[in-house]
Design a protein around this motif. Structure first.
Motif, PDB file in Angstrom:
ATOM      1  N   UNK A  40       0.835  -1.195   0.000  1.00 32.73           N
ATOM      2  CA  UNK A  40       0.000   0.000   0.000  1.00 32.73           C
ATOM      3  C   UNK A  40       0.874   1.250   0.000  1.00 32.73           C
ATOM      4  N   UNK A  41       0.252   2.355  -0.342  1.00 29.51           N
ATOM      5  CA  UNK A  41       0.893   3.673  -0.282  1.00 29.51           C
ATOM      6  C   UNK A  41       0.316   4.418   0.910  1.00 29.51           C
ATOM      7  N   UNK A  42       1.152   5.205   1.599  1.00 29.14           N
ATOM      8  CA  UNK A  42       0.684   6.073   2.689  1.00 29.14           C
ATOM      9  C   UNK A  42       1.396   7.408   2.531  1.00 29.14           C
ATOM     10  N   UNK A  43       0.720   8.369   1.943  1.00 25.73           N
ATOM     11  CA  UNK A  43       1.354   9.604   1.517  1.00 25.73           C
ATOM     12  C   UNK A  43       0.641  10.846   2.031  1.00 25.73           C
ATOM     13  N   UNK A  44       1.373  11.943   2.087  1.00 25.98           N
ATOM     14  CA  UNK A  44       0.775  13.230   2.372  1.00 25.98           C
ATOM     15  C   UNK A  44       0.162  13.856   1.137  1.00 25.98           C
ATOM     16  N   UNK A  45       0.418  13.270  -0.019  1.00 21.42           N
ATOM     17  CA  UNK A  45      -0.109  13.801  -1.278  1.00 21.42           C
ATOM     18  C   UNK A  45      -1.638  13.662  -1.344  1.00 21.42           C
ATOM     19  N   UNK A  46      -2.246  14.507  -2.142  1.00 21.90           N
ATOM     20  CA  UNK A  46      -3.670  14.356  -2.444  1.00 21.90           C
ATOM     21  C   UNK A  46      -3.846  13.132  -3.331  1.00 21.90           C
ATOM     22  N   UNK A  47      -5.078  12.597  -3.439  1.00 21.80           N
ATOM     23  CA  UNK A  47      -5.289  11.481  -4.364  1.00 21.80           C
ATOM     24  C   UNK A  47      -4.837  11.792  -5.789  1.00 21.80           C
ATOM     25  N   UNK A  48      -5.106  12.999  -6.267  1.00 18.15           N
ATOM     26  CA  UNK A  48      -4.701  13.350  -7.634  1.00 18.15           C
ATOM     27  C   UNK A  48      -3.186  13.368  -7.781  1.00 18.15           C
ATOM     28  N   UNK A  73      -8.933   3.647  -3.265  1.00 14.80           N
ATOM     29  CA  UNK A  73      -8.756   2.464  -4.097  1.00 14.80           C
ATOM     30  C   UNK A  73      -8.071   2.889  -5.392  1.00 14.80           C
ATOM     31  N   UNK A  74      -6.865   2.403  -5.619  1.00 15.90           N
ATOM     32  CA  UNK A  74      -6.130   2.776  -6.833  1.00 15.90           C
ATOM     33  C   UNK A  74      -6.766   2.145  -8.081  1.00 15.90           C
ATOM     34  N   UNK A  75      -7.094   0.836  -8.106  1.00 13.78           N
ATOM     35  CA  UNK A  75      -7.706   0.265  -9.319  1.00 13.78           C
ATOM     36  C   UNK A  75      -9.040   0.922  -9.696  1.00 13.78           C
ATOM     37  N   UNK A  76      -9.828   1.301  -8.681  1.00 13.45           N
ATOM     38  CA  UNK A  76     -11.129   1.920  -8.949  1.00 13.45           C
ATOM     39  C   UNK A  76     -11.032   3.428  -9.104  1.00 13.45           C
ATOM     40  N   UNK A  77      -9.849   3.995  -8.784  1.00 11.40           N
ATOM     41  CA  UNK A  77      -9.666   5.451  -8.819  1.00 11.40           C
ATOM     42  C   UNK A  77     -10.780   6.133  -8.012  1.00 11.40           C
ATOM     43  N   UNK A  78     -10.932   5.671  -6.758  1.00 10.29           N
ATOM     44  CA  UNK A  78     -12.095   6.105  -5.966  1.00 10.29           C
ATOM     45  C   UNK A  78     -11.722   6.318  -4.499  1.00 10.29           C
ATOM     46  N   UNK A  79     -12.221   7.419  -3.921  1.00  6.86           N
ATOM     47  CA  UNK A  79     -12.062   7.674  -2.488  1.00  6.86           C
ATOM     48  C   UNK A  79     -13.023   6.768  -1.724  1.00  6.86           C
ATOM     49  N   UNK A  80     -12.487   5.958  -0.812  1.00  5.51           N
ATOM     50  CA  UNK A  80     -13.304   5.064  -0.001  1.00  5.51           C
ATOM     51  C   UNK A  80     -13.749   5.712   1.303  1.00  5.51           C
ATOM     52  N   UNK A  81     -12.897   6.614   1.823  1.00  2.00           N
ATOM     53  CA  UNK A  81     -13.225   7.304   3.069  1.00  2.00           C
ATOM     54  C   UNK A  81     -12.551   8.669   3.080  1.00  2.00           C
ATOM     55  N   UNK A  82     -13.233   9.663   3.638  1.00  8.05           N
ATOM     56  CA  UNK A  82     -12.693  11.020   3.700  1.00  8.05           C
ATOM     57  C   UNK A  82     -13.049  11.647   5.048  1.00  8.05           C
ATOM     58  N   UNK A  83     -12.095  12.397   5.611  1.00  7.90           N
ATOM     59  CA  UNK A  83     -12.344  13.148   6.847  1.00  7.90           C
ATOM     60  C   UNK A  83     -11.971  14.613   6.611  1.00  7.90           C
ATOM     61  N   UNK A  84     -12.853  15.515   7.061  1.00  4.41           N
ATOM     62  CA  UNK A  84     -12.660  16.940   6.810  1.00  4.41           C
ATOM     63  C   UNK A  84     -12.571  17.724   8.125  1.00  4.41           C
ATOM     64  N   UNK A 205      -3.650   3.751   8.788  1.00  2.00           N
ATOM     65  CA  UNK A 205      -3.112   2.403   8.578  1.00  2.00           C
ATOM     66  C   UNK A 205      -3.904   1.382   9.379  1.00  2.00           C
ATOM     67  N   UNK A 206      -4.263   1.732  10.600  1.00  2.00           N
ATOM     68  CA  UNK A 206      -5.100   0.827  11.413  1.00  2.00           C
ATOM     69  C   UNK A 206      -6.450   0.589  10.729  1.00  2.00           C
ATOM     70  N   UNK A 207      -7.031   1.659  10.162  1.00  2.00           N
ATOM     71  CA  UNK A 207      -8.314   1.516   9.482  1.00  2.00           C
ATOM     72  C   UNK A 207      -8.183   0.643   8.245  1.00  2.00           C
ATOM     73  N   UNK A 208      -7.110   0.836   7.478  1.00  2.00           N
ATOM     74  CA  UNK A 208      -6.917   0.039   6.275  1.00  2.00           C
ATOM     75  C   UNK A 208      -6.718  -1.431   6.630  1.00  2.00           C
ATOM     76  N   UNK A 209      -5.925  -1.684   7.656  1.00  2.00           N
ATOM     77  CA  UNK A 209      -5.730  -3.071   8.099  1.00  2.00           C
ATOM     78  C   UNK A 209      -7.061  -3.681   8.527  1.00  2.00           C
ATOM     79  N   UNK A 210      -7.892  -2.901   9.230  1.00  2.00           N
ATOM     80  CA  UNK A 210      -9.206  -3.398   9.636  1.00  2.00           C
ATOM     81  C   UNK A 210     -10.080  -3.714   8.435  1.00  2.00           C
ATOM     82  N   UNK A 211     -10.023  -2.849   7.424  1.00  2.00           N
ATOM     83  CA  UNK A 211     -10.796  -3.055   6.201  1.00  2.00           C
ATOM     84  C   UNK A 211     -10.405  -4.360   5.510  1.00  2.00           C
ATOM     85  N   UNK A 212      -9.116  -4.698   5.577  1.00  3.89           N
ATOM     86  CA  UNK A 212      -8.594  -5.878   4.886  1.00  3.89           C
ATOM     87  C   UNK A 212      -8.558  -7.121   5.776  1.00  3.89           C
TER      88      UNK A 212
END
Length: 274
Positions: A40-48, A73-84, A205-212
């Motif tokens: 997986x990638x874990x970056x400060x970059x925006x999705x774009x 999700x990189x294959x789907x090019x889709x935000x799965x979760x967002x926090x503002x 990362x904890x959330x992603x691990x939980x998702x998987x």
């Protein structure tokens, strides 16, 4: 203990100093995938900004973006979760650096928004290395302060690029004195990042691990700068790149070669596939 997932920061980690992914890294990622491991990638970059490397990242299914505000999700090019952010806190952050020489960068949705009047002097604010990707996928607006006033409720990360580290420390001190609840971190180029409280790469990362369905203890995190530190501490194994800052090395369990000398491939083969 064996490991099932490895998460790499991008700039200074999976990207070399030319902003490319080394062939050795891509080969090791394919080996990991063949053995049923998740990269997986874990970056400060925006999705774009992350997806500017989508062809090289074709073997990677998931990304943590915006320092933890997005799971993507990189294959789907889709935000799965967002926090503002709470928009009231965005207004207070904006107040905290008034009168100081900084470049503001706002993250919202898939994109990062940049001030048109600062694009000709990126070097002054330590951002020259991002000039190409800023122009390719960033949203450059004529008046970022005005844009922020309209879109304050859509902000996922609030970045400030000062002219020097001391200036960043002064801003951070002012924010803390004002009692603004955020998750601050310094990243590459001396950037001072502010994320909503509780939003960090480590928590994502904890959330992603939980998702998987992967126990966090069976994850590895690899990074090089301050906004990676909590992720290295959250993972079952934290690895610092050879070019990592001292604070990241201090909290790591292991150190590999730098981002120009096969450090990411070493992390996969020596720890994930061992």
């Amino acid at each position: 203990m064996g490991y099932d997932l490895i998460a790499f920061d991008m700039d200074g980690t999976i990207l070399d100093t030319r902003k490319q992914i080394l062939p050795s890294t891509l080969e090791a990622i394919r080996e990991a995938k063949a053995q049923g491991k998740t990269v997986a990638i874990a970056t400060g970059r925006s999705p774009a900004m992350m997806m500017a490397h989508k062809e090289e990242l074709a073997e990677i299914p998931y990304a943590i973006c915006t320092s933890g505000a997005h799971i993507f999700s990189i294959p789907e090019d889709r935000i799965l979760k967002e926090q503002v952010f709470d928009p009231a806190l965005v207004a207070k952050l904006h107040e905290a650096h008034q009168g100081m020489d900084v470049m503001l960068e706002i993250f919202s949705g898939r994109y990062n928004y940049l001030p048109a009047d600062k694009m000709s002097c990126l070097e002054r604010y330590g951002m020259a290395e991002f000039e190409k990707v800023f122009h390719e996928v960033g949203k450059i607006v004529p008046d970022l302060d005005e844009w922020l006033h309209v879109h304050a409720g859509e902000v996922t990360k609030y970045n400030l690029h000062p002219t020097c580290h001391d200036a960043g420390l002064k801003i951070l001190e002012r924010v803390q004195e004002m009692g603004i609840p955020t998750e601050p971190a310094f990243s590459s180029g001396g950037t001072l990042e502010f994320s909503p409280l509780g939003v960090t790469k480590g928590n994502a990362l904890k959330e992603l691990c939980g998702l998987l369905g992967i126990p966090i203890e069976r994850s590895i995190a690899v990074g090089d700068s301050g906004n990676d530190a909590d992720m290295l501490l959250a993972a079952g194994l934290g690895i610092a790149m050879g070019n990592a800052t001292a604070d990241v090395v201090e909290c790591a369990d292991a150190v590999v070669a730098d981002n120009d000398h096969d450090g990411c491939a070493e992390a996969i083969r020596r720890y994930l596939l061992a």
